[in-house]
Design an enzyme around this catalytic site. Structure first.
Site, mmCIF file in Angstrom:
data_model
loop_
_atom_site.group_PDB
_atom_site.id
_atom_site.type_symbol
_atom_site.label_atom_id
_atom_site.label_comp_id
_atom_site.label_asym_id
_atom_site.label_seq_id
_atom_site.Cartn_x
_atom_site.Cartn_y
_atom_site.Cartn_z
ATOM 1 N N GLY A 204 0.785 -1.227 0.000
ATOM 2 C CA GLY A 204 0.000 0.000 0.000
ATOM 3 C C GLY A 204 0.818 1.280 0.000
ATOM 4 O O GLY A 204 0.323 2.332 0.370
ATOM 5 N N HIS A 420 3.579 -39.540 0.658
ATOM 6 C CA HIS A 420 4.390 -38.358 0.942
ATOM 7 C C HIS A 420 3.593 -37.345 1.762
ATOM 8 O O HIS A 420 4.040 -36.903 2.832
ATOM 9 C CB HIS A 420 4.849 -37.757 -0.394
ATOM 10 C CG HIS A 420 5.667 -36.520 -0.271
ATOM 11 N ND1 HIS A 420 7.021 -36.496 -0.481
ATOM 12 C CD2 HIS A 420 5.325 -35.249 0.045
ATOM 13 C CE1 HIS A 420 7.477 -35.276 -0.306
ATOM 14 N NE2 HIS A 420 6.455 -34.490 0.011
ATOM 15 N N GLU A 421 2.419 -36.992 1.295
ATOM 16 C CA GLU A 421 1.616 -35.990 2.003
ATOM 17 C C GLU A 421 1.178 -36.506 3.372
ATOM 18 O O GLU A 421 1.162 -35.761 4.354
ATOM 19 C CB GLU A 421 0.396 -35.567 1.179
ATOM 20 C CG GLU A 421 0.735 -34.891 -0.151
ATOM 21 C CD GLU A 421 1.642 -33.672 -0.020
ATOM 22 O OE1 GLU A 421 1.626 -33.006 1.041
ATOM 23 O OE2 GLU A 421 2.402 -33.402 -0.971
HETATM 24 P P1 ADP Z 1 2.898 -0.958 -3.163
HETATM 25 O O1 ADP Z 1 2.992 0.399 -3.795
HETATM 26 O O2 ADP Z 1 3.322 -0.974 -1.730
HETATM 27 O O3 ADP Z 1 3.550 -2.044 -3.951
HETATM 28 P P2 ADP Z 1 0.157 -0.581 -3.761
HETATM 29 O O4 ADP Z 1 -0.134 0.669 -3.029
HETATM 30 O O5 ADP Z 1 0.379 -0.458 -5.224
HETATM 31 O O6 ADP Z 1 1.357 -1.350 -3.103
HETATM 32 O O7 ADP Z 1 -1.023 -1.595 -3.447
HETATM 33 C C1 ADP Z 1 -1.649 -2.357 -4.454
HETATM 34 C C2 ADP Z 1 -3.106 -2.539 -4.139
HETATM 35 O O8 ADP Z 1 -3.288 -3.350 -2.984
HETATM 36 C C3 ADP Z 1 -3.804 -1.245 -3.807
HETATM 37 O O9 ADP Z 1 -4.254 -0.602 -4.956
HETATM 38 C C4 ADP Z 1 -4.952 -1.714 -2.937
HETATM 39 O O10 ADP Z 1 -6.016 -2.169 -3.716
HETATM 40 C C5 ADP Z 1 -4.361 -2.891 -2.209
HETATM 41 N N1 ADP Z 1 -3.862 -2.499 -0.886
HETATM 42 C C6 ADP Z 1 -2.587 -2.577 -0.464
HETATM 43 N N2 ADP Z 1 -2.469 -2.162 0.816
HETATM 44 C C7 ADP Z 1 -3.706 -1.781 1.204
HETATM 45 C C8 ADP Z 1 -4.239 -1.231 2.423
HETATM 46 N N3 ADP Z 1 -3.459 -1.005 3.493
HETATM 47 N N4 ADP Z 1 -5.554 -0.951 2.448
HETATM 48 C C9 ADP Z 1 -6.345 -1.185 1.386
HETATM 49 N N5 ADP Z 1 -5.905 -1.682 0.227
HETATM 50 C C10 ADP Z 1 -4.606 -1.997 0.118
HETATM 51 ZN ZN ZN Z 2 6.354 -32.472 0.491
#
Ligand code: ADP
Ligand code: ZN
Ligand code: MG
Length: 577
Positions: A204, A420-421
């Protein structure tokens, strides 16, 4: 083939491409209108996107307008030599400025010409591009265009950003400064000029930077670091100059530089010589940061997920001297982020956001947004009018495990995968300290043939015995296969890799080996530029590396013994599974 025939072939290909491109353009060519008309549309907020060249402006209207009885959606106009009102106008209409390397000059000219000219241009372009490394667009064709998009009529606010309380508090003072500069100035307080938002991808950073602009009601001018370095020599620096000039014209304003590390890496650190273009761009950026007057109401926000590689010159006082850490969301924040993203979507009562938040430790905000979106898409595919629990769980599986795969396993292979699982499952279930089991699957999905899911707990500190239990669970698959069939298989590769990594960390970083004691070694770090492992300068000696490897192997051997003993003890359970 002779040279002439090669060129004929190239020209033919160029012609075909150019024609296809021309036909694919659904838009009518932009209508030339007088500047006063275009200005009026901009002033009235009827324009949704604008591309700006030094002497030319083209744009797209939100709804068609009548010009001489003709419906117009895209328009173009020549710019007067000086118009100081234009930049503030563009910004105040909540048009977002993105500086891009758009080949608009080419598009604009070609679109207005007859296809036969395109043929010639296509041929020429290909000829030029052939001579350039990587077939980049030749410099002459990518004229500097600045693009404005009215992405939203309602700006992003802090309410759209869930969690991140500490970051919002830190950024609050910037909002106040942009809104009421006098109040801050009167008290003699100095507001940070440059703020670095540091944190993993998708947490975000871009969102909260936008929200600062939205809260303060000021324009948001953004550029991505990686765009700078794709440019031709000298262009990156010019672009930085332009960006800051625009910001000062539109002040108060926010400049946002995404992926700052792309331009701002430590100088001369790239193996095989520095990158001239990047250094010039970085120098320009530093000069602009230093060139601010205390009256300039421009705040520069930058984002990076690699603060460790930034040139220290960027972090000096007066530059990006304030750091706001944006972390992966914890349980409560994840719940809030999910709540933000389900807003306005019909949600069945069966969906429990709290439970979903508990299932998603390690998810970023972007991952959570994606999860909600996938669930909505699934509901659409199932022709439901609400998002049900089943949609959410399908979306979760898709994201965590990958898409279901049509792998046809023989009866013998299926038994092996099941063994395995079941091995993982039995160890996870029987060993105290291991994370509890959620479910096991032997349906092939994504890259894996089967999966064992445990309930990950929200942890900030993990103890040695917990890590040892985790190693034992990873080795459970391997141990079970050997117990049941007498030999190992390729199925254990991913488990062993994960286990080795943790074991090496336990020894070299966490002081969990009796042989080495409490030590910290930058042993194998991923190299920032090459993306693979090399021993870091000033790292441990060969003897130490050897000791780390021996101790890690010892931990793995113990884990295997634990896993095998646990499975032996519960052999009946394994067989029943
Ligand atoms: P970064 O720039 O840190 O890579 P972004 O801001 O581009 O991340 O986030 C990508 C999307 O993820 C945002 O457009 C939003 O939809 C969602 N997102 C990320 N963090 C939040 C948050 N704290 N609250 C709401 N949505 C979020
Ligand atoms: Zn495994
Ligand atoms: Mg981003």
């Amino acid at each position: 083939m002779s040279g002439g025939r090669v060129w004929a072939a190239v020209a033919g290909l160029g012609a075909a491409l150019a024609l296809l491109w021309y036909l694919a353009r659904t838009d009518a060519p932009p209508r030339e209108v007088p500047y006063s008309v275009a200005y009026g549309w901009l002033r009235d907020g009827r324009v949704i996107s604008v591309e700006l060249l030094p002497d030319h402006l083209s744009g797209r209207l939100a709804a068609p307008a009548l010009v001489d009885g003709e419906a117009v959606t895209t328009f173009a106009t020549a710019l007067p030599a000086r118009d100081d009102g234009l930049m503030p106008l563009l910004h105040n209409r909540y048009l977002e400025l993105r500086v891009e390397n758009v080949p608009t000059g080419l598009v604009g000219v070609l679109a207005s010409l007859a296809p036969w000219l395109l043929v010639a241009a296509g041929w020429w372009w290909l000829r030029r591009a052939r001579g350039l490394p990587g077939g980049r667009l030749p410099g002459g064709l990518s004229r500097k265009a600045r693009r404005f998009d009215r992405t939203t009529t309602t700006p992003t606010r802090f309410a759209d950003v869930a969690g991140l309380g500490a970051a919002k508090r830190d950024l609050e003072e910037i909002v106040t400064f942009l809104k009421e500069p006098d109040r801050v100035g009167r008290l003699g307080a100095k507001v940070p000029r440059g703020v670095l938002l540091a944190g993993p991808p998708g947490t975000g950073k871009t969102l909260i930077a936008r929200a600062v602009a939205g809260e303060a009601g000021v324009p948001f001018l953004s550029i991505t670091g990686s765009e700078f370095i794709e440019l031709f020599v000298g262009v990156g620096a010019a672009r930085v100059r332009e960006l800051f000039a625009d910001a000062k014209a539109a002040a108060p304003a926010i400049v946002f530089i995404d992926e700052l590390d792309a331009v701002g890496r430590v100088r001369g650190a790239g193996l095989g010589g520095g990158h001239d273009e990047r250094e010039q761009t970085l120098d320009q950026l530093l000069a602009e940061l230093d060139g601010f007057d205390h009256r300039d109401q421009v705040i520069v926000l930058a984002a990076t997920n690699r603060p460790d590689v930034l040139d220290p010159a960027l972090l000096r006082p007066g530059r990006f001297d304030r750091r706001v850490v944006i972390d992966l969301p914890e349980l409560a924040a994840r719940r809030d982020i999910l709540a933000v993203h389900v807003r306005g979507k019909p949600l069945a009562a069966s969906v429990d956001l709290g439970e979903l938040a508990a299932m998603t430790p390690g998810f970023s905000g972007a991952d959570l947004a994606n999860l909600v979106n996938e669930a909505a898409l699934h509901a659409v595919r199932e022709r439901r009018d609400q998002i049900e629990r089943a949609d959410v769980s399908a979306a979760y599986d898709k994201i965590v495990l990958g898409d279901p795969r049509d792998a046809h396993l023989s009866e013998r292979e299926r038994r092996r995968v099941a063994t395995h699982e079941a091995g993982h499952a039995v160890v996870a279930w029987a060993l105290p300290g291991a994370e509890p089991l959620r479910r096991i699957s032997i349906l092939p999905r994504g890259m894996a043939l089967g999966a064992t899911e445990q309930i990950a707990e929200e942890r900030h500190v993990t103890t040695r015995s917990e890590l040892e239990a985790r190693l034992a669970v990873w080795l459970g698959g391997y141990a079970a296969e050997i117990l049941a069939s007498g030999e190992a298989s390729t199925g254990a590769e991913h488990d062993l890799r994960a286990a080795m990594q943790v074991a090496e960390h336990m020894v070299a970083h966490f002081g969990m080996s009796a042989a080495l004691g409490p030590v910290y070694y930058e042993h194998h770090e991923r190299h920032a530029f090459l993306g693979h492992r090399i021993a870091t300068d000033g790292g441990p000696s060969d003897a130490t590396v050897h000791a780390i490897e021996l101790a890690a192997r010892e931990l793995i051997a113990q884990a295997r013994a634990t896993a095998a003993a646990t499975i032996e003890r519960h052999r009946a359970t394994l067989d029943r599974l």
